[in-house]
Motif scaffolding. Sequence first.
Motif, PDB file in Angstrom:
ATOM      1  N   ARG A  28       0.966  -1.251  -0.017  1.00  0.00           N
ATOM      2  CA  ARG A  28      -0.119  -0.051  -0.050  1.00  0.00           C
ATOM      3  C   ARG A  28       0.956   1.292   0.133  1.00  0.00           C
ATOM      4  O   ARG A  28       0.174   2.207  -0.058  1.00  0.00           O
ATOM      5  CB  ARG A  28      -1.080  -0.036   1.353  1.00  0.00           C
ATOM      6  CG  ARG A  28      -1.946  -1.105   1.040  1.00  0.00           C
ATOM      7  CD  ARG A  28      -2.988  -0.719   2.066  1.00  0.00           C
ATOM      8  NE  ARG A  28      -4.054  -1.607   1.979  1.00  0.00           N
ATOM      9  CZ  ARG A  28      -4.733  -2.467   2.898  1.00  0.00           C
ATOM     10  NH1 ARG A  28      -4.622  -2.232   4.151  1.00  0.00           N
ATOM     11  NH2 ARG A  28      -5.650  -3.244   2.526  1.00  0.00           N
ATOM     12  N   LEU A  29       2.048   1.020   0.398  1.00  0.00           N
ATOM     13  CA  LEU A  29       3.016   2.270   0.148  1.00  0.00           C
ATOM     14  C   LEU A  29       2.947   2.995  -1.228  1.00  0.00           C
ATOM     15  O   LEU A  29       2.841   2.266  -2.363  1.00  0.00           O
ATOM     16  CB  LEU A  29       4.366   1.891   0.565  1.00  0.00           C
ATOM     17  CG  LEU A  29       4.518   1.668   2.256  1.00  0.00           C
ATOM     18  CD1 LEU A  29       6.036   1.105   2.357  1.00  0.00           C
ATOM     19  CD2 LEU A  29       4.386   2.731   2.870  1.00  0.00           C
ATOM     20  N   PRO A  30       3.145   4.193  -1.131  1.00  0.00           N
ATOM     21  CA  PRO A  30       3.248   4.944  -2.570  1.00  0.00           C
ATOM     22  C   PRO A  30       4.450   4.293  -3.449  1.00  0.00           C
ATOM     23  O   PRO A  30       5.456   3.611  -3.195  1.00  0.00           O
ATOM     24  CB  PRO A  30       3.917   6.273  -2.192  1.00  0.00           C
ATOM     25  CG  PRO A  30       3.422   6.571  -0.877  1.00  0.00           C
ATOM     26  CD  PRO A  30       3.454   5.410  -0.122  1.00  0.00           C
ATOM     27  N   ARG A  31       4.110   4.105  -4.810  1.00  0.00           N
ATOM     28  CA  ARG A  31       4.802   3.543  -5.770  1.00  0.00           C
ATOM     29  C   ARG A  31       5.943   4.492  -6.355  1.00  0.00           C
ATOM     30  O   ARG A  31       5.965   4.412  -7.666  1.00  0.00           O
ATOM     31  CB  ARG A  31       4.285   2.575  -6.856  1.00  0.00           C
ATOM     32  CG  ARG A  31       3.139   1.573  -6.039  1.00  0.00           C
ATOM     33  CD  ARG A  31       4.065   0.428  -5.777  1.00  0.00           C
ATOM     34  NE  ARG A  31       3.213  -0.694  -5.540  1.00  0.00           N
ATOM     35  CZ  ARG A  31       3.442  -1.764  -4.829  1.00  0.00           C
ATOM     36  NH1 ARG A  31       4.694  -1.738  -4.334  1.00  0.00           N
ATOM     37  NH2 ARG A  31       2.738  -2.792  -4.553  1.00  0.00           N
ATOM     38  N   ASP A  32       6.308   5.460  -5.566  1.00  0.00           N
ATOM     39  CA  ASP A  32       7.061   6.410  -6.493  1.00  0.00           C
ATOM     40  C   ASP A  32       8.539   6.073  -6.565  1.00  0.00           C
ATOM     41  O   ASP A  32       9.372   6.499  -7.720  1.00  0.00           O
ATOM     42  CB  ASP A  32       7.378   7.758  -5.529  1.00  0.00           C
ATOM     43  CG  ASP A  32       7.547   7.491  -4.365  1.00  0.00           C
ATOM     44  OD1 ASP A  32       7.666   6.364  -3.611  1.00  0.00           O
ATOM     45  OD2 ASP A  32       7.723   8.457  -3.570  1.00  0.00           O
ATOM     46  N   TYR A 102      13.240  11.904   2.400  1.00  0.00           N
ATOM     47  CA  TYR A 102      12.239  11.071   1.873  1.00  0.00           C
ATOM     48  C   TYR A 102      11.975   9.677   2.782  1.00  0.00           C
ATOM     49  O   TYR A 102      10.816   9.361   3.015  1.00  0.00           O
ATOM     50  CB  TYR A 102      12.820  10.631   0.643  1.00  0.00           C
ATOM     51  CG  TYR A 102      12.061   9.256   0.071  1.00  0.00           C
ATOM     52  CD1 TYR A 102      10.984   9.693  -0.927  1.00  0.00           C
ATOM     53  CD2 TYR A 102      12.363   8.128   0.298  1.00  0.00           C
ATOM     54  CE1 TYR A 102      10.311   8.593  -1.527  1.00  0.00           C
ATOM     55  CE2 TYR A 102      11.650   7.049  -0.359  1.00  0.00           C
ATOM     56  CZ  TYR A 102      10.355   7.399  -1.046  1.00  0.00           C
ATOM     57  OH  TYR A 102       9.857   6.417  -1.898  1.00  0.00           O
ATOM     58  N   THR A 105       9.751  10.745   5.858  1.00  0.00           N
ATOM     59  CA  THR A 105       8.277  10.964   5.051  1.00  0.00           C
ATOM     60  C   THR A 105       7.531   9.695   4.965  1.00  0.00           C
ATOM     61  O   THR A 105       6.476   9.354   5.397  1.00  0.00           O
ATOM     62  CB  THR A 105       8.300  11.798   3.994  1.00  0.00           C
ATOM     63  OG1 THR A 105       8.937  13.094   4.468  1.00  0.00           O
ATOM     64  CG2 THR A 105       7.011  11.957   3.514  1.00  0.00           C
ATOM     65  N   ARG A 106       8.382   8.872   4.351  1.00  0.00           N
ATOM     66  CA  ARG A 106       7.843   7.557   4.082  1.00  0.00           C
ATOM     67  C   ARG A 106       7.585   6.686   5.173  1.00  0.00           C
ATOM     68  O   ARG A 106       6.407   5.874   5.259  1.00  0.00           O
ATOM     69  CB  ARG A 106       8.772   6.630   3.196  1.00  0.00           C
ATOM     70  CG  ARG A 106       8.070   5.467   2.644  1.00  0.00           C
ATOM     71  CD  ARG A 106       9.282   4.634   1.693  1.00  0.00           C
ATOM     72  NE  ARG A 106       8.942   3.551   1.173  1.00  0.00           N
ATOM     73  CZ  ARG A 106       8.535   3.175  -0.025  1.00  0.00           C
ATOM     74  NH1 ARG A 106       8.155   3.907  -0.767  1.00  0.00           N
ATOM     75  NH2 ARG A 106       8.130   1.720  -0.091  1.00  0.00           N
ATOM     76  N   ALA A 109       4.339   8.019   6.870  1.00  0.00           N
ATOM     77  CA  ALA A 109       3.327   7.777   6.250  1.00  0.00           C
ATOM     78  C   ALA A 109       2.893   6.309   6.930  1.00  0.00           C
ATOM     79  O   ALA A 109       1.575   6.006   6.850  1.00  0.00           O
ATOM     80  CB  ALA A 109       3.579   7.878   4.806  1.00  0.00           C
TER      81      ALA A 109
END
Length: 152
Positions: A28-32, A102, A105-106, A109
Amino acid sequence: MRRQDTPPGASAAVGAALYGLATRATRRLPRDMSLTSAATLATLHKTGPRRITDLAVAEGVTQPAMTVLVRVLEEAGLAERKGDPSDKRVTLVRLTEAGASYVRTRRQAGVDAYARLIDELTGDEVEALAAALPALRHLAELEGHAGAESDR
């Protein structure tokens, strides 16, 4: 090895629940960026500057693959290569401030996502999780030691 006072199957049941929770959260974590890139940044954040060969071992990839990954992280401004002051022949990869930001922040989140889920639990369930915190922290410590052993 199972402790004498642990019910049969309890370790496997808890392990399955924790593993399932962690894998679903990871998905579910952002896929950036790739999971390996994010893991590499987290490793650098936790351990400090490392050689590319050490990072490759820690993340379970080949040295050429890690070299490419580090180049991508450099281009994104998240990591940089610097000479090792103690050995001028060695180049170390380190986080930039943007890379450290980064990672923070991750991580936040992820903490926030779990906090929202925990807010959906009953008071008794939250108390049970709070009571398990010392065991969970010890489990994380044991896993950290196991990971350090496998990095060698």
